[in-house]
Design a protein around this motif. Structure first.
Motif: not given
Length: 96
Positions: A80-87
């Protein structure tokens, strides 16, 4: 309406009921969280031979204040992956 969530070991395995500290996403610009969900029968946090991937499970990301951010479904190999998250600092969970 309340939902029950269990905390997930983000980079290794989903272990029901095991709590983790909030994990800081360390990146400039955008950040991502990824991992592999599998049936960790011996609860050692490592995918050993015979521990099947958990396909089709939904995982959720919450920010440090507990607000919902995103969800993702595990692939056939459990990834699974979550991308484009704010640091920031996040918590990953899955619904039971």
């Amino acid at each position: 309406m309340s939902r029950r969530f269990r905390i997930a070991v983000v980079t290794a395995a989903i272990v029901g009921g095991v709590g983790l500290p909030l994990l800081p996403a360390q990146a400039a610009g955008t950040a991502s969280i990824s991992g592999r969900a599998f049936q960790d029968t011996n609860r050692n946090g490592v995918q050993d031979s015979g521990e099947a991937p958990m396909q089709g499970h939904v995982l959720y990301v919450f920010d440090a204040s507990g607000a919902f951010v995103a969800s993702a479904t595990t692939a056939s190999d459990g990834t699974y992956a979550f991308s484009g998250l704010a640091p920031a600092t996040y918590k990953v969970a899955y619904s039971t």
